[in-house]
Design a protein around this motif. Structure first.
Motif, PDB file in Angstrom:
ATOM      1  N   LYS A   1       0.469 -25.351 -78.259  1.00  0.00           N
ATOM      2  CA  LYS A   1       0.348 -26.471 -77.326  1.00  0.00           C
ATOM      3  C   LYS A   1      -1.014 -26.403 -76.653  1.00  0.00           C
ATOM      4  N   SER A   2      -1.493 -27.545 -76.231  1.00  0.00           N
ATOM      5  CA  SER A   2      -2.845 -27.624 -75.675  1.00  0.00           C
ATOM      6  C   SER A   2      -2.839 -27.518 -74.160  1.00  0.00           C
TER       7      SER A   2
ATOM      8  N   GLU B   1      -3.917 -24.272 -83.029  1.00  0.00           N
ATOM      9  CA  GLU B   1      -4.098 -22.933 -83.594  1.00  0.00           C
ATOM     10  C   GLU B   1      -2.878 -22.583 -84.433  1.00  0.00           C
ATOM     11  N   LYS B   2      -3.073 -22.467 -85.735  1.00  0.00           N
ATOM     12  CA  LYS B   2      -1.923 -22.224 -86.606  1.00  0.00           C
ATOM     13  C   LYS B   2      -1.418 -20.780 -86.522  1.00  0.00           C
ATOM     14  N   ASN B   3      -2.252 -19.883 -85.991  1.00  0.00           N
ATOM     15  CA  ASN B   3      -1.782 -18.509 -85.777  1.00  0.00           C
ATOM     16  C   ASN B   3      -1.536 -18.242 -84.295  1.00  0.00           C
ATOM     17  N   GLY B   4      -1.321 -19.327 -83.544  1.00  0.00           N
ATOM     18  CA  GLY B   4      -1.181 -19.191 -82.093  1.00  0.00           C
ATOM     19  C   GLY B   4       0.246 -19.086 -81.598  1.00  0.00           C
ATOM     20  N   LEU B   5       1.217 -18.840 -82.521  1.00  0.00           N
ATOM     21  CA  LEU B   5       2.614 -18.758 -82.092  1.00  0.00           C
ATOM     22  C   LEU B   5       2.807 -17.601 -81.130  1.00  0.00           C
TER      23      LEU B   5
ATOM     24  N   ARG C   1      10.320  -5.291 -82.689  1.00  0.00           N
ATOM     25  CA  ARG C   1      10.536  -6.538 -83.411  1.00  0.00           C
ATOM     26  C   ARG C   1      10.391  -7.689 -82.426  1.00  0.00           C
ATOM     27  N   ASP C   2       9.310  -8.408 -82.518  1.00  0.00           N
ATOM     28  CA  ASP C   2       9.127  -9.520 -81.592  1.00  0.00           C
ATOM     29  C   ASP C   2       9.816 -10.768 -82.140  1.00  0.00           C
ATOM     30  N   PHE C   3       9.694 -11.846 -81.421  1.00  0.00           N
ATOM     31  CA  PHE C   3      10.429 -13.058 -81.780  1.00  0.00           C
ATOM     32  C   PHE C   3       9.969 -13.613 -83.136  1.00  0.00           C
ATOM     33  N   GLN C   4       8.720 -13.333 -83.539  1.00  0.00           N
ATOM     34  CA  GLN C   4       8.253 -13.847 -84.819  1.00  0.00           C
ATOM     35  C   GLN C   4       9.055 -13.247 -85.968  1.00  0.00           C
ATOM     36  N   PHE C   5       9.489 -11.973 -85.795  1.00  0.00           N
ATOM     37  CA  PHE C   5      10.323 -11.341 -86.817  1.00  0.00           C
ATOM     38  C   PHE C   5      11.626 -12.129 -86.977  1.00  0.00           C
ATOM     39  N   TYR C   6      12.237 -12.461 -85.852  1.00  0.00           N
ATOM     40  CA  TYR C   6      13.523 -13.162 -85.915  1.00  0.00           C
ATOM     41  C   TYR C   6      13.362 -14.594 -86.412  1.00  0.00           C
TER      42      TYR C   6
END
Length: 325
Positions: free
Chosen positions: A71-72, A92-96, A300-305
């Motif tokens: 988000k901007s 940013e596509k790697n900004g999750l 394990r962060d949220f990206q893992f889940y």
């Protein structure tokens, strides 16, 4: 009279037209679509495809943009009457991140959830008594106020109330299991690390012992200084005595006072040594003892889940095996 009335109505209409002049903003994104949020009001959010336009009254407009992974910040865009302004934004596509997901209407729609909860791997998550996940959960409260419960087999229960407007997603991190780095940091304060690891009896003993001994050592040190000052006064009077009788009197007092000073000095030194030993044991225990059930497990962060793939109703992983012939 009719001429002046016509002129007034003409001027009024021209002024009104100038005030209500409109223009367009054409939005270009590096994604297929995104949400445009006027005035940071999520209730006014509009989903647009890249290349679509929105109509605004002339002037400077406050806008922000959201997609499910980024988000901007707030942008100020000037709208020119009877014209189209082209505005491009690159996400940013790697900004999750947790910050990107929080208060994000696009993420809410993409994941079909307005609540995400990240906790320990072995902690069970319940909303209004219904099981929603272990370690991580995403669900929709549908605007209802409800009780969030996190249960850990070693560290008990955490409860809170959720009241989330359906127009946004919130991300909650609530880890009950202590981390090793935090436990070591708290070792600076006697008993704090043990309390953090929920070793309450040990924390009470170490904390109370350290406070009591160091406080007693401080009092003994204050008494020692007072008695030492008195000893020096007796000694000075003895050395400057004008008669033998006065010298004998202050000599006896100085000798008695010296014995008292030595005793207080030994006591304060003993208390300081005991305090140092307790403090040292506190640090040793903070670094070596583990909480019940161990420290926070794998990171394990949220990206893992979020990257887990459902396969036939279960969570699985896909792999490729290559053969060279």
């Amino acid at each position: 009279m009719t001429k002046y009335l016509f002129l007034f109505l003409t001027l009024f209409s021209t002024t009104l037209y100038a005030q209500n002049k409109t223009g367009f903003i054409k939005f270009e994104f590096n994604t297929d679509s995104a949400y445009v949020i006027p005035g940071n009001d999520l209730f006014e959010a509009v989903k647009l495809a890249s290349g679509d336009s929105l109509k605004f009254t002339e002037g400077t407009r406050l806008l922000s943009f959201q997609t499910y992974f980024d988000k901007s910040k707030t942008q100020f865009i000037k709208v020119i009457g009877d014209s189209t302004v082209i505005y491009s934004h690159t996400f940013e596509k790697n900004g999750l991140s947790i910050a990107a997901l929080s208060d994000n209407i696009a993420a809410r729609d993409y994941y079909n959830a307005n609540a995400m909860i990240l906790t320990d791997e072995d902690s069970e998550i319940f909303f209004e008594g219904n099981y929603v996940g272990t370690g991580f959960a995403k669900f929709n409260t549908f605007g209802n106020i409800g009780k969030l419960t996190i249960k850990n087999p070693d560290f008990g229960i955490s409860e809170s109330r959720l009241n989330i407007p359906e127009q946004k997603l919130i991300f909650i991190t609530d880890k009950l299991r202590p981390s090793k780095s935090a436990a070591r940091f708290f070792s600076v304060f006697p008993g704090a690390s043990q309390f953090y690891k929920r070793q309450h009896v040990k924390a009470l003993l170490l904390g109370a012992s350290a406070v009591t001994i160091f406080a007693a050592a401080a009092l003994k040190s204050a008494n020692y200084k007072e008695e030492l000052s008195l000893f020096k006064e007796y000694q000075n009077n003895y050395e400057n005595a004008e008669t033998e009788q006065i010298a004998l009197r202050f000599g006896d007092l100085a000798e008695s006072q010296q014995s008292k000073v030595k005793k207080l000095d030994n006591q304060r030194r003993g208390l300081l040594l005991a305090g140092i030993l307790i403090y040292g044991y506190n640090i040793y225990d903070a670094f070596t003892s583990k909480p019940a059930g161990g420290y926070l497990k794998k990171k394990r962060d949220f990206q893992f889940y979020l990257s887990e793939l459902p396969i036939s109703g279960n969570i699985g992983a896909a792999g490729t095996l290559k053969y060279n012939f």
